[in-house]
Design a protein around this motif. Sequence first.
Motif, mmCIF file in Angstrom:
data_model
loop_
_atom_site.group_PDB
_atom_site.id
_atom_site.type_symbol
_atom_site.label_atom_id
_atom_site.label_comp_id
_atom_site.label_asym_id
_atom_site.label_seq_id
_atom_site.Cartn_x
_atom_site.Cartn_y
_atom_site.Cartn_z
ATOM 1 N N HIS A 1 25.278 48.635 40.880
ATOM 2 C CA HIS A 1 25.953 47.672 39.715
ATOM 3 C C HIS A 1 26.519 46.523 40.202
ATOM 4 C CE1 HIS A 1 27.252 46.762 35.881
ATOM 5 N NE2 HIS A 1 26.386 48.061 35.345
ATOM 6 N N LYS A 2 26.132 45.361 39.159
ATOM 7 C CA LYS A 2 26.700 44.341 39.600
ATOM 8 C C LYS A 2 28.322 44.039 39.431
ATOM 9 C CE LYS A 2 24.105 41.821 36.889
ATOM 10 N NZ LYS A 2 23.267 40.743 36.452
ATOM 11 N N ILE A 3 28.823 45.187 38.747
ATOM 12 C CA ILE A 3 30.383 44.962 38.562
ATOM 13 C C ILE A 3 31.165 45.275 39.713
ATOM 14 C CG2 ILE A 3 30.771 47.391 37.561
ATOM 15 C CD1 ILE A 3 32.442 46.217 35.351
ATOM 16 N N ILE A 4 30.574 46.032 40.717
ATOM 17 C CA ILE A 4 31.371 46.451 41.745
ATOM 18 C C ILE A 4 31.736 45.441 42.619
ATOM 19 C CG2 ILE A 4 31.424 48.065 43.799
ATOM 20 C CD1 ILE A 4 31.173 49.575 41.292
ATOM 21 N N LYS A 5 31.332 44.229 42.974
ATOM 22 C CA LYS A 5 31.452 43.269 43.549
ATOM 23 C C LYS A 5 32.653 42.618 43.175
ATOM 24 C CE LYS A 5 29.480 40.072 46.876
ATOM 25 N NZ LYS A 5 28.494 38.787 46.944
ATOM 26 N N PRO A 6 32.914 42.072 41.774
ATOM 27 C CA PRO A 6 33.904 41.237 41.281
ATOM 28 C C PRO A 6 35.310 42.221 41.144
ATOM 29 C CG PRO A 6 32.410 41.698 39.740
ATOM 30 C CD PRO A 6 31.588 41.971 40.796
ATOM 31 N N ILE A 7 35.058 43.536 41.226
ATOM 32 C CA ILE A 7 35.916 44.517 41.001
ATOM 33 C C ILE A 7 36.765 44.479 42.348
ATOM 34 C CG2 ILE A 7 36.921 46.779 41.124
ATOM 35 C CD1 ILE A 7 34.488 47.209 38.848
ATOM 36 N N LEU A 8 35.780 44.620 43.452
ATOM 37 C CA LEU A 8 36.517 44.472 44.648
ATOM 38 C C LEU A 8 37.204 43.319 45.115
ATOM 39 C CD1 LEU A 8 33.646 46.274 46.665
ATOM 40 C CD2 LEU A 8 35.815 47.289 46.246
ATOM 41 N N LEU B 1 30.739 42.298 32.259
ATOM 42 C CA LEU B 1 29.974 43.115 32.509
ATOM 43 C C LEU B 1 30.115 44.609 32.187
ATOM 44 C CD1 LEU B 1 29.859 41.626 36.421
ATOM 45 C CD2 LEU B 1 27.664 42.121 34.877
ATOM 46 N N ALA B 2 31.279 44.806 31.825
ATOM 47 C CA ALA B 2 31.744 46.249 31.317
ATOM 48 C C ALA B 2 31.331 46.294 30.015
ATOM 49 C CB ALA B 2 33.285 46.269 31.486
ATOM 50 N N GLY B 3 31.360 45.109 29.292
ATOM 51 C CA GLY B 3 30.936 45.040 27.777
ATOM 52 C C GLY B 3 32.272 45.358 27.068
ATOM 53 N N GLU B 4 33.704 45.276 27.504
ATOM 54 C CA GLU B 4 34.610 45.667 26.873
ATOM 55 C C GLU B 4 35.733 45.139 27.650
ATOM 56 O OE1 GLU B 4 35.998 49.832 26.672
ATOM 57 O OE2 GLU B 4 34.076 50.073 27.581
ATOM 58 N N GLU B 5 37.050 45.073 27.171
ATOM 59 C CA GLU B 5 38.225 44.525 27.684
ATOM 60 C C GLU B 5 38.915 45.820 28.031
ATOM 61 O OE1 GLU B 5 40.438 41.627 25.849
ATOM 62 O OE2 GLU B 5 38.843 40.096 25.638
ATOM 63 N N GLU C 1 36.873 55.254 33.850
ATOM 64 C CA GLU C 1 36.311 55.639 32.525
ATOM 65 C C GLU C 1 34.858 54.815 32.677
ATOM 66 O OE1 GLU C 1 37.042 57.696 29.936
ATOM 67 O OE2 GLU C 1 35.780 56.931 28.348
ATOM 68 N N ILE C 2 35.232 53.442 32.842
ATOM 69 C CA ILE C 2 33.937 52.564 32.666
ATOM 70 C C ILE C 2 32.914 52.836 33.816
ATOM 71 C CG2 ILE C 2 33.200 50.317 32.770
ATOM 72 C CD1 ILE C 2 35.096 50.232 30.680
#
Length: 425
Positions: A113-120, A64-68, A79-80
């Motif tokens: 953004h869809k990335i928030i949920k997996p981060i939590l 989802l971030a497009g990078e590691e 940053e991301i």
Amino acid sequence: MWSHLKEQGIELPKITSKEINEQIGPVLRRMEKIGVEIDVKSLNSLAKDTEGKLRKIEKQIWKLAGEEFNINSPMQMAEILYKKFKLLNGEIKKTKNGYSTAANELKKLEGKHKIIKPILEYRELSKLLSTYLKPLPLLVDEKSRLHTSYGQDTTTGRLTSNEPNLQNIPIKGELGQKIRKAFVASKGMKLISADYSQIELRVVACLANDKVMKEAFIQHQDIHAKTAAEIFDTKTNKVTSDQRRVAKTVNFGVLYGMSPYGLSQSLSIEQEKAADFISRYFTAHSGIKDYCNRMIGKAHDEGYVETIFGFKRMLPNIDSHYRNIANAEERMAINTPVQGSAAEILKLAMIDLEKKLDDLNKNKFKAQMLLTIHDELIIEVVDSAVSEVAKIVKETMEQVIKLCVPIVAEVKVGNNWGEMKVLKI
DNA sequence: ACAATGGTCC
DNA sequence: ACTCGGACCATTGTA
């Protein structure tokens, strides 16, 4: 200081804070030595599962971030989220060096953004993995028992626990529950947990001699629902679960010397609303308002506040011209007598209980205290003595001191700390 | 080694 | 503008 308590029918045992701390020492040393049994296999298996899940979520986040990047680094995370995805919505708190990526803040972005949920989810799992699942199995003795160390060096008189800290074992969430289930009773034994019901609110009701709050406890009412009725101007039986949740936070806020800002933050509401709740609360509870003013006044006059057994906390900066520093000490002036007195009550109960269990164990071993977690005790007891010991524990805790309201301890029993059944006594 | 950040509990 | 009470601990990043 608390001589007025006598006029309310409160009977304080003739003992000082210093004597309590001296007498609790040997009790704590014994609990440390005994330790608590851990199901190591279960923790190791949970650790494996969790590592697998984390690897999966990690990949998902990277995609989802497009990078590691290192998800454990708040710097790289910011940053991301804030540079690359520009997810700043104007209400994200700042830290010293940039914008915060704390869970509370990220929740505000969940819809963006869809990335928030997996981060939590990643944060939750990796916390439990690195703080509990991985370290705890390495610390058990040859009998699979874990030994903490209790400390007494706190500003309020509470006890601490370290190496490992057994006072912050998870309880929330699916994995948290599973971790608690790994704290087990030895073969042929059960765990009893006994926790004081709203001990701090009962204490402050007495310290403040607050008529309304006392009445609530004397009549065994639902204190949060009653508070909700007051601040939402409705009937107690019409209170919604959401209103009750808000009221619960307000009640906690009282103990912390709440400000409109602090309350607004923890409820995610506007400050004006929070200020309105507080104003309504103090209208309904003039005793509490007076108590707060009395403690702040005492701190100004004497330079300290104290608990019911005379534990003192110095507040040297209460007159600071930096309002935030003075405000912080004002909150401590309000909180310390409550938190500290509640801590003393549990310590007294532990001292009492130790003697009673000693008597009980004279002929044949039956029970021992294992853990203390601020308002809760964990006791290990042989199967055959569960109801006998449970009764002793409950009565000891409830009768250790006579307050202006009843003290209630809820007692539960189970094979482990994660699934316990309420015992009706 | 230490500060900053974040997170678990009562 | 005010950044809620009390603890302990893991990780990152810099010194």
